[in-house]
Write a protein that holds these residues in place. Sequence first.
Motif, short mmCIF file in Angstrom:
data_model
loop_
_atom_site.label_atom_id
_atom_site.label_comp_id
_atom_site.label_asym_id
_atom_site.label_seq_id
_atom_site.Cartn_x
_atom_site.Cartn_y
_atom_site.Cartn_z
N ALA A 2 27.46 34.40 45.06
CA ALA A 2 28.45 35.32 44.50
C ALA A 2 28.19 35.58 43.03
O ALA A 2 27.81 34.68 42.27
CB ALA A 2 29.86 34.76 44.69
N ILE A 3 28.41 36.83 42.61
CA ILE A 3 28.34 37.24 41.21
C ILE A 3 29.73 37.74 40.84
O ILE A 3 30.23 38.71 41.42
CB ILE A 3 27.30 38.36 41.02
CG1 ILE A 3 25.91 37.86 41.42
CG2 ILE A 3 27.30 38.85 39.58
CD1 ILE A 3 24.89 38.95 41.54
N LEU A 4 30.38 37.09 39.89
CA LEU A 4 31.78 37.39 39.59
C LEU A 4 31.99 37.51 38.08
O LEU A 4 31.64 36.62 37.32
CB LEU A 4 32.68 36.29 40.14
CG LEU A 4 34.18 36.43 39.91
CD1 LEU A 4 34.75 37.58 40.73
CD2 LEU A 4 34.90 35.12 40.25
N GLY A 5 32.57 38.62 37.69
CA GLY A 5 33.01 38.80 36.31
C GLY A 5 34.44 39.30 36.32
O GLY A 5 34.74 40.32 36.96
N MET A 6 35.35 38.60 35.65
CA MET A 6 36.76 38.97 35.69
C MET A 6 37.36 38.94 34.28
O MET A 6 37.06 38.04 33.49
CB MET A 6 37.54 38.01 36.58
CG MET A 6 37.27 38.22 38.05
SD MET A 6 37.92 39.80 38.66
CE MET A 6 36.58 40.29 39.78
N PRO A 7 38.21 39.92 33.95
CA PRO A 7 38.90 39.93 32.66
C PRO A 7 40.05 38.94 32.66
O PRO A 7 41.13 39.23 33.18
CB PRO A 7 39.38 41.38 32.53
CG PRO A 7 39.53 41.86 33.94
CD PRO A 7 38.49 41.12 34.74
#
Length: 351
Positions: free
Chosen positions: A104-109
Amino acid sequence: MPMNPVRLTSLAHGGGCGCKLAPSVLRDLLGRQPAAGPFERLLVGNEGADDAAVWDLDGRTCLVATTDFFTPIVDDPHDFGRIAATNAISDVYAMGGAPILALAILGMPLGKIEPAVVARILEGGAAACAGAGIPVAGGHSIDTPEPIYGLAVIGTCPRERVRRNGDARAGDALILTKPLGVGVYSAAFRREALPAEGYAAMLATTTRLNRIGHDLAADPDVHAMTDVTGFGLLGHGLEVARGSGCGLAVDFGAVPFLPAAAALVRDGFVTGASHRNWESYGEEADLPAGLAEWQRHLLTDPQTSGGLLVSCTADRAGAILARIREAGYPEAAIIGRVEAGAPRVRVEADG
């Protein structure tokens, strides 16, 4: 589950594969990069515009590796996860491979999206992977200004079944396995103008795995494949044409579209990516004088988790198409042919 206080799509400047860099920008950037190097076992690297890298393990079996991620195309976190994961897995299928695991590749604010919402995104991605019969075996996450989710996917493929996008042959027929119009639908969705049935149609096509690519690769009469995503049918068709050193002829009247795509695009629901796509490669496309601008937008419409563009022996195209439809792609259609000549895409239209 707590409700997300904001629409996921409102936190992103674009959505889905419409976020991709313009084709001209990407070609320039890749042209400045050094070749992957003289690695004898690297069968497919960054020298072309293929969907994944391919490494020969032992002369018989190849490793297929890819990565794909983007910002939200929908607001439902589970649906977003499913769409993004399905899209990423497609690159392995487009090369003829079978996926074996994903990361998984995850970027969250942080502070803008609740953890429960992020969990639903991950659950949606895991559900798509389960449908493909693979685990999400790990991944990486960071704090980003916009929500980002996707996968790195590893697959395997017998060496003789690897299918590149640059092996189309003059005389081949062209088959498209899914309808176009996802970008148009997503533009309407962002402006809250897509009815429930339209959302259901968009979700159905974007979460349909392109597993048929793995099956088609076993057929020697299937010469080339690629998935149609952010550059639209014209853009990815041009990649096939350039790689193969041939021209492509596309019959506009034969191209399948989502039911409301034509009506929506005529009402002005066009993505910025559609304009960027045409500006990038319009000089390499030959359109008939009577083709309306809204029709052109459908051909440059960025697809998220789009279908496969398949180049196959013409006299077996009908049988191959029937096989594709029977496998769960009822809108699949023969949309044109490969021709000897300059690497361009020529669109044909009646009237």
